[in-house]
Write a protein that holds these residues in place. Sequence first.
Motif, PDB file in Angstrom:
ATOM      1  N   ASN A 154      -0.788   1.448 -12.233  1.00 50.73           N
ATOM      2  CA  ASN A 154      -1.310   1.286 -10.874  1.00 50.73           C
ATOM      3  C   ASN A 154      -0.480   0.293 -10.062  1.00 50.73           C
ATOM      4  OD1 ASN A 154      -3.311   3.157 -11.268  1.00 50.73           O
ATOM      5  ND2 ASN A 154      -4.916   1.664 -11.711  1.00 50.73           N
ATOM      6  N   GLU A 155       0.067  -0.719 -10.724  1.00 54.37           N
ATOM      7  CA  GLU A 155       0.950  -1.662 -10.025  1.00 54.37           C
ATOM      8  C   GLU A 155       2.206  -0.952  -9.526  1.00 54.37           C
ATOM      9  OE1 GLU A 155       1.819  -4.904 -12.603  1.00 54.37           O
ATOM     10  OE2 GLU A 155      -0.263  -5.617 -12.701  1.00 54.37           O
ATOM     11  N   ASP A 176       1.277   1.443  -6.688  1.00 56.06           N
ATOM     12  CA  ASP A 176       1.063   0.679  -5.458  1.00 56.06           C
ATOM     13  C   ASP A 176       2.392   0.356  -4.779  1.00 56.06           C
ATOM     14  OD1 ASP A 176      -0.783  -0.947  -3.691  1.00 56.06           O
ATOM     15  OD2 ASP A 176       0.517  -2.549  -4.415  1.00 56.06           O
ATOM     16  N   LYS A 177       3.375  -0.050  -5.559  1.00 57.98           N
ATOM     17  CA  LYS A 177       4.684  -0.398  -4.994  1.00 57.98           C
ATOM     18  C   LYS A 177       5.387   0.836  -4.437  1.00 57.98           C
ATOM     19  CE  LYS A 177       8.956  -2.936  -6.025  1.00 57.98           C
ATOM     20  NZ  LYS A 177       9.723  -3.665  -7.072  1.00 57.98           N
ATOM     21  N   GLU A 222       3.543   1.813  -1.196  1.00 59.31           N
ATOM     22  CA  GLU A 222       3.829   0.821  -0.159  1.00 59.31           C
ATOM     23  C   GLU A 222       5.214   1.083   0.432  1.00 59.31           C
ATOM     24  OE1 GLU A 222       4.327  -4.033   0.456  1.00 59.31           O
ATOM     25  OE2 GLU A 222       4.124  -3.183  -1.556  1.00 59.31           O
ATOM     26  N   LYS A 224      -3.104  -3.548   7.706  1.00 56.99           N
ATOM     27  CA  LYS A 224      -2.524  -3.767   6.376  1.00 56.99           C
ATOM     28  C   LYS A 224      -0.999  -3.706   6.410  1.00 56.99           C
ATOM     29  CE  LYS A 224      -6.469  -1.217   4.487  1.00 56.99           C
ATOM     30  NZ  LYS A 224      -6.858   0.024   3.784  1.00 56.99           N
ATOM     31  N   ASP A 252      -9.577   5.277  -9.613  1.00 56.43           N
ATOM     32  CA  ASP A 252      -8.851   4.055  -9.262  1.00 56.43           C
ATOM     33  C   ASP A 252      -7.436   4.356  -8.773  1.00 56.43           C
ATOM     34  OD1 ASP A 252     -11.085   2.645  -9.944  1.00 56.43           O
ATOM     35  OD2 ASP A 252     -10.316   1.900 -11.859  1.00 56.43           O
ATOM     36  N   CYS A 276      -7.674   5.393  -5.205  1.00 52.91           N
ATOM     37  CA  CYS A 276      -7.964   4.275  -4.301  1.00 52.91           C
ATOM     38  C   CYS A 276      -6.735   3.390  -4.088  1.00 52.91           C
ATOM     39  CB  CYS A 276      -9.128   3.454  -4.848  1.00 52.91           C
ATOM     40  SG  CYS A 276     -10.711   4.340  -4.833  1.00 52.91           S
ATOM     41  N   VAL A 277      -5.933   3.209  -5.133  1.00 54.26           N
ATOM     42  CA  VAL A 277      -4.690   2.441  -4.989  1.00 54.26           C
ATOM     43  C   VAL A 277      -3.780   3.115  -3.970  1.00 54.26           C
ATOM     44  CG1 VAL A 277      -2.544   1.819  -6.173  1.00 54.26           C
ATOM     45  CG2 VAL A 277      -4.736   1.389  -7.280  1.00 54.26           C
ATOM     46  N   ILE A 278      -3.678   4.431  -4.055  1.00 55.50           N
ATOM     47  CA  ILE A 278      -2.798   5.176  -3.151  1.00 55.50           C
ATOM     48  C   ILE A 278      -3.365   5.223  -1.739  1.00 55.50           C
ATOM     49  CG2 ILE A 278      -1.827   7.475  -2.703  1.00 55.50           C
ATOM     50  CD1 ILE A 278      -1.692   7.842  -5.759  1.00 55.50           C
ATOM     51  N   ARG A 305      -4.815   3.141   0.015  1.00 50.64           N
ATOM     52  CA  ARG A 305      -4.493   1.944   0.804  1.00 50.64           C
ATOM     53  C   ARG A 305      -3.272   2.175   1.684  1.00 50.64           C
ATOM     54  NH1 ARG A 305      -2.108  -3.773  -1.592  1.00 50.64           N
ATOM     55  NH2 ARG A 305      -1.946  -4.845   0.412  1.00 50.64           N
ATOM     56  N   TRP A 306      -2.343   3.020   1.218  1.00 48.06           N
ATOM     57  CA  TRP A 306      -1.083   3.223   1.929  1.00 48.06           C
ATOM     58  C   TRP A 306      -0.981   4.594   2.588  1.00 48.06           C
ATOM     59  CZ3 TRP A 306       1.043  -1.179   2.760  1.00 48.06           C
ATOM     60  CH2 TRP A 306       0.930  -2.206   1.816  1.00 48.06           C
TER      61      TRP A 306
END
Length: 374
Positions: free
Chosen positions: A93-94, A97-98, A101, A147, A242, A245-247, A249-250
């Motif tokens: 997930n980290e 996220d990167k 982003e 954001k 999850d 939801c991480v994705i 965000r962007w």
Amino acid sequence: MEQPLAPFSVCNLAAVNLAQMADKETKTVNFEKLRQTVETGVRMQDNVIDATPYFLEENQKQALGERRVGLGVMGLHDLLIYCETEYGSDKGNELVDKVFETIATTAYRASVELGKEKGSFPFLVGETDAETASLREAFTNTGFMKKMPEDIRENIKEHGIRNSHLLTVAPTGSTGTMVGVSTGLEPYFSFSYFRSGRLGKFIEVKADIVQEYLDQHPEADPNNLPEWFISAMELAPQAHADVQCVIQRWIDSSISKTVNAPRGYTVEQVQKVYERLYKGGAKGGTVYVDGSRDAQVLTLKAEENTFDEEIEAPKEETKPHVVLVDTINEIRSTDVTIGSEVGNTCPVCRQGTVEEMGGCNTCTNCGAQLKCGL
């Protein structure tokens, strides 16, 4: 419908093949290549808006007014596998996220540059300079834009932006399958299946990425692959949610994602998954319980369900195999068609039938959303 649109809005979709963004030697993401690809994609999709023949005047007015595009992805699971990172894990997930982003910030910076070159989307331009400034201020103060990095927001206030929306994640059921990668942001449903030959013998076929790994690691046990070869049904429903939801965000628009739940998942557990998606910021969600469309008596409680909602679904001892019987007869005489149209056999799991559900062509077996009539 997973994609909220204004009346007469037009879907202008494209997808970055994330499998091609992996540096297989270093097992890392080539972020520079990803940025260049996103920049090219945004410019290409913006050009498509002007090149499209619109059949309705209302569609043309809306499309040219908001200049909405939806740049998405395919091959996310392939990228994670090449990076030897497990889908749905904290480390995974980290990295996800990167990656997203990078996609989001690059897309918005590219659209700002296009705005300088060609002008903002017309709906962001007022009749006076003061009205234009007010519209830009409101645009940069939306929940999503807050954001974004400050340099992007300030540049939009000063120069405007070419496109009202830039990102989405469509199912890519047809295109992802065509190029041989995982579809959309989904994990692989299965890494192996059986194909029957004309002599009646079943031949086990590995997914391309599995065969590639085995070719490079001849000592590896094909029945005991590393943990990053996790499949959709081995992943806990909470982990599916999850990742989405991480994705989210962007992503300024919406996402197509199926949360696969094991057979016997209760109504209460499904409810908790939807609550998890909502609290995590997802704009929508689909939960598919294995076997829920079989011919069986409907019950609110499932007797075979023995695990708590916060405990991962039990893993099978062996990887599930999907049986595909499509070559027993001569090709011209078989009635099995792999595809994303209603009545076809699902290209993801090779087992279910494609049916129209809630505006999307969806597999009755694995729940994959293959094509949406947006």
